[in-house]
Design an enzyme around this catalytic site. Structure first.
Site, PDB file in Angstrom:
ATOM      1  N   LYS A 192      23.287 -55.199 -40.698  1.00  0.00           N
ATOM      2  CA  LYS A 192      23.854 -55.652 -39.425  1.00  0.00           C
ATOM      3  C   LYS A 192      24.816 -54.597 -38.876  1.00  0.00           C
ATOM      4  O   LYS A 192      24.736 -54.209 -37.720  1.00  0.00           O
ATOM      5  CB  LYS A 192      24.578 -56.987 -39.656  1.00  0.00           C
ATOM      6  N   GLU A 219      26.523 -49.516 -49.792  1.00  0.00           N
ATOM      7  CA  GLU A 219      25.387 -49.629 -50.713  1.00  0.00           C
ATOM      8  C   GLU A 219      24.081 -49.300 -49.979  1.00  0.00           C
ATOM      9  O   GLU A 219      23.228 -48.565 -50.487  1.00  0.00           O
ATOM     10  CB  GLU A 219      25.281 -51.055 -51.275  1.00  0.00           C
ATOM     11  N   GLY A 269      25.442 -62.520 -40.974  1.00  0.00           N
ATOM     12  CA  GLY A 269      24.546 -61.881 -41.945  1.00  0.00           C
ATOM     13  C   GLY A 269      23.776 -62.903 -42.770  1.00  0.00           C
ATOM     14  O   GLY A 269      22.560 -62.802 -42.943  1.00  0.00           O
ATOM     15  N   ARG A 270      24.464 -63.914 -43.280  1.00  0.00           N
ATOM     16  CA  ARG A 270      23.809 -64.904 -44.158  1.00  0.00           C
ATOM     17  C   ARG A 270      22.984 -65.919 -43.380  1.00  0.00           C
ATOM     18  O   ARG A 270      22.415 -66.830 -43.971  1.00  0.00           O
ATOM     19  CB  ARG A 270      24.850 -65.576 -45.056  1.00  0.00           C
ATOM     20  N   GLU A 284      29.695 -67.863 -49.414  1.00  0.00           N
ATOM     21  CA  GLU A 284      30.350 -66.915 -48.497  1.00  0.00           C
ATOM     22  C   GLU A 284      30.834 -67.658 -47.248  1.00  0.00           C
ATOM     23  O   GLU A 284      31.784 -67.242 -46.601  1.00  0.00           O
ATOM     24  CB  GLU A 284      29.386 -65.776 -48.112  1.00  0.00           C
ATOM     25  N   HIS A 293      15.232 -76.564 -70.337  1.00  0.00           N
ATOM     26  CA  HIS A 293      15.302 -76.057 -71.710  1.00  0.00           C
ATOM     27  C   HIS A 293      16.441 -75.071 -71.886  1.00  0.00           C
ATOM     28  O   HIS A 293      16.448 -74.304 -72.846  1.00  0.00           O
ATOM     29  CB  HIS A 293      13.958 -75.417 -72.085  1.00  0.00           C
ATOM     30  N   LYS A 300      35.731 -53.925 -51.220  1.00  0.00           N
ATOM     31  CA  LYS A 300      35.070 -52.760 -50.602  1.00  0.00           C
ATOM     32  C   LYS A 300      36.076 -51.622 -50.410  1.00  0.00           C
ATOM     33  O   LYS A 300      35.790 -50.466 -50.714  1.00  0.00           O
ATOM     34  CB  LYS A 300      34.519 -53.135 -49.220  1.00  0.00           C
TER      35      LYS A 300
END
Ligand code: F6P
Length: 549
Positions: free
Chosen positions: A211, A217, A272-273, A358, A389, A513
Site C-alpha cells: 500500500k 521487508e 491494508g488488512r 491489528e 489431536h 519498525k
C-alpha cells in the site's frame, strides 16, 4: 451517548445490567437451556446468503441477547456503521474514510469521499486487473524473452500478503493448475530463496504488493527479486515485463523502477488488512480468473447489504460481535478460536489474526484516553481435525474459557472423488461431535454408568458449557469465501464500535519498525546505538560474536 459516556462504557446502565445478568446466569448450563427450550436448536440460528449460522450453543438466553443489543444501541454501532458506508472519516487518528465496502459496490453505486464518487475508480481498476489477468492466463502477456508466464510470485507483507495468500489456498480448486503461484513476505532471505529456487526467471512474474511502497521487508525482497531476474536475463528492460506493482503510492513505485503503466492502484481509504478484494488481489485474480474474482466480490457485497439493512435481532455480524463481547468482557475469555473443518481454509485463521488483532488490539479509545475494559481477543486456530489431536484437550478440559467458531461445508470440493470424497462425512462427523461434546460434556453419572473405576471418574468427566458458533455452508465457493470474510470484517467493526476504539489504525506496529532501522547498523557495522538498553546491547554483541564480526 456523549464522549464522557463512551469512555465510561463499563459504568453505563447497559454494561452494569450485563454484568448483573452474567452473575444470574453463572450456574446455568447449556444442558438446562436446551432442556427448557426444545426449539433452541432451530430458533437460535440465522441464514445469511449461503451461510447457516447456529448460535444455540452459546451461554446466552433471549434476555442476554436483548441486553447485548441494548449495549450496541447505546454505543450507536449502527450509527457508526452508516457513517462508514457513507464514506465519513471514521478512522479518526488518520483522518481517513473506511471504505473497503466500496471495493465490492456495484458499478452504478455512488459513494463519495471528499465530494468525489469513488465507485468508477474502483471499477476502472477492476477492469484493468481483469484485462491483465486474462492476458497472463491466456499467454498473451509474455516475459522479456517472449516466453509464457508460468509462475507468479506475490511479494508483500501483512495485508499485502495474508489476504491473497489465504484466498489462493481457499480457492485452490478453482485455480489454473498450470500456474505456479507463490507468496513471499518474510524479510528472511530464505523465503524468497525457497519461492524462486526452482523457477525459471524468463517465465516468472513478480507482483510487488505494498500500500505504502515503503515497507522495508517488501522493498528489500523486491530489490533482491529484481537482482535475481536481471542476473538471468541481463537486461534492465526485462523489469517492465516481469514486475508489476499494487499500491497507493505511484511516486514510490516509479522510484523503484516499475513503470506506473504496470501499477494497479488502490486508495488510502482501503486499510491494508481490508484490502485483498482491491488491486492487492491481483495474484488471486490471475490464479482463479476475473469471473471467479467477481463472484467473490458478490459474496462480500451480499454480507455488506445484510449488515447494512438487517434488523439488530437478525444481524449476523452484530450478533457475532456481541457474543465476543459477552465472553471477553463478562466471562474474562482471553482468546477466540476459529476452527475450520476444511483443509483449504488452512490459512484462514492466520488471515483473521491480522484482521482482528491489528484492528482491535488497542488500549486507547477514540478520544485518546485509556480504556478500562478488555478489547480485542487473541485469535487462533488451525483446521480440524488436526487441532483435535493437538490442543482441543485444553478447550475441553482446561481452566480457560475459549469460545470457538466451527466452520464446515456440506460438500467436499468438486475435484474430490471416490474414497477421498467419501472421507468428507467422517470429517463432518468430527465437526458436529466436537461442538456437541464442548456444549454438553459428559456427567460423572454418565461416566460411572459406563463402569469407569471411581478414581478415574473426575478425569473422564467433561463439564461441557464451552460455547461455540457453527457456520455451515453447502460448499466452499468464491462467493462463500467473500461472505465469510465480510462477516468477520463486520464482526470486528461491531466490537471496535462498542469498545470505542479506532479499528482502522495500527500505531502499535510502528515502534518496532523504527527500532529495527536504528539497530541494524549495530549488527552490520558494530555502530554505537545511542540509548540502547543493556539487554539489547548484550544480545547484539553476542550476535556479532556468533557471526564472527
Ligand atoms: O504491519 C503494519 C502494516 O502497516 C500493515 O497494516 C500492513 O498490512 C502491512 O504493514 C504492509 O503494509 P504495506 O502494504 O504498505 O506494505
Amino acid at each position: 451517548m456523549n464522549a464522557e459516556g463512551r469512555t465510561r462504557l463499563n459504568q453505563t446502565p447497559e454494561w452494569t445490567a450485563l454484568a448483573k445478568h452474567r452473575e444470574e446466569l453463572a450456574d446455568t448450563h447449556l444442558r438446562e437451556l436446551f432442556a427448557a427450550d426444545p426449539g433452541r436448536g432451530e430458533g437460535y440460528t440465522l441464514q445469511v446468503g449461503d451461510l447457516y449460522l447456529d448460535y444455540s450453543k452459546h451461554l446466552v438466553t433471549d434476555e442476554t441477547l436483548r441486553l447485548l443489543r441494548e449495549l450496541a444501541a447505546a454505543t450507536d454501532v449502527f450509527g457508526l456503521r452508516d457513517a462508514m458506508f457513507r464514506g465519513e472519516k471514521i478512522n479518526v487518528t488518520e483522518q481517513r474514510a473506511v471504505l473497503h465496502t466500496a471495493l465490492r459496490a456495484p458499478r452504478d453505486a455512488v459513494i463519495e469521499v471528499d465530494g468525489e464518487n469513488v465507485v468508477p475508480k474502483v471499477h476502472a481498476v477492476l477492469d484493468k486487473m481483469s484485462d491483465f489477468a486474462d492476458r497472463v492466463r491466456s499467454g498473451a502477456w509474455t516475459g522479456h524473452t517472449g516466453r509464457r508466464i508460468k509462475n507468479v510470485v506475490n511479494i508483500g507483507i501483512g495485508g499485502s500478503d495474508l489476504g491473497p495468500a489465504m484466498a489462493y489456498e481457499v480457492l485452490r480448486a478453482f485455480t489454473d493448475r498450470d500456474l505456479t503461484v507463490r507468496f513471499v513476505s518474510n524479510v528472511d532471505g530464505a523465503d524468497l530463496h525457497e519461492a524462486t529456487r526452482d523457477l525459471d526467471p524468463a517465465e516468472t512474474l513478480f507482483i510487488i504488493a505494498s500500500k505504502t511502497f515503503t515497507t522495508i521487508e517488501t522493498i528489500t525482497n523486491a530489490t533482491s527479486a529484481r537482482s535475481w531476474l536481471l542476473a538471468a536475463l541481463g537486461d534492465e528492460a526485462a523489469v517492465a515485463r516481469h514486475f508489476v506493482a499494487l499500491s497507493t503510492n505511484a511516486e514510490k513505485v516509479a522510484e523503484f523502477g516499475i513503470d506506473t503503466a504496470n501499477m494497479f492502484e488502490f486508495w488510502d481509504w482501503v486499510g491494508g488488512r481490508y484490502s485483498y478484494d482491491s488491486a492487492i488481489g491481483l495474484s488471486l485474480m490471475i490464479a482463479i480468473g476475473p469471473e471467479r474474482f467477481r463472484e467473490m466480490l458478490d459474496g462480500f457485497r451480499l454480507v455488506d447489504d445484510h449488515f447494512r439493512t438487517a434488523p439488530a435481532e437478525a444481524n449476523a455480524p452484530l450478533l457475532l460481535g456481541l457474543l465476543g463481547i459477552w465472553y471477553g468482557n463478562f466471562h474474562d475469555a482471553q482468546s477466540h478460536a476459529v476452527l475450520p473443518y476444511s483443509h483449504y481454509l488452512s490459512r484462514f485463521t492466520a488471515y483473521l489474526q491480522q484482521l482482528d488483532m491489528e484492528s482491535n488490539g488497542k488500549y486507547v479509545a477514540r478520544d485518546g484516553r485509556q480504556v478500562e475494559w478488555q478489547t480485542g481477543p487473541v485469535v487462533w486456530g488451525t483446521p480440524g481435525t488436526n487441532g483435535q489431536h493437538a490442543y482441543y484437550q485444553l478447550i475441553h478440559q482446561g481452566t480457560k474459557l475459549i469460545p470457538a467458531d466451527f466452520i464446515g461445508f456440506a460438500e467436499p470440493v468438486a475435484e474430490l472423488s471416490g474414497e477421498l470424497k467419501a472421507q468428507h462425512d467422517l470429517l463432518m462427523a468430527n465437526f458436529f461431535a466436537q461442538t456437541q461434546a464442548l456444549a454438553f460434556g459428559k456427567t460423572a453419572e454418565e461416566v460411572r454408568a459406563e463402569g469407569v473405576p471411581e478414581e478415574l471418574v473426575t478425569h473422564k468427566t467433561f463439564q461441557g458449557n464451552r460455547p461455540t458458533t457453527t457456520i455451515l455452508a453447502k460448499e466452499l465457493t468464491p462467493s462463500v469465501l467473500g461472505q465469510l470474510i465480510a462477516l468477520y470484517e463486520h464482526k470486528v467493526f461491531v466490537q471496535g464500535a462498542v469498545w470505542n476504539i479506532d479499528s482502522f489504525d495500527q500505531w502499535g506496529v510502528e515502534l518496532g519498525k523504527v527500532l529495527a532501522k536504528r539497530v541494524e547498523p549495530a549488527l552490520t557495522e558494530g555502530a554505537e546505538v545511542p540509548g540502547l538498553d543493556a539487554s539489547t546491547k548484550t544480545l547484539v554483541a553476542t550476535y556479532r560474536q556468533l557471526r564472527g564480526r
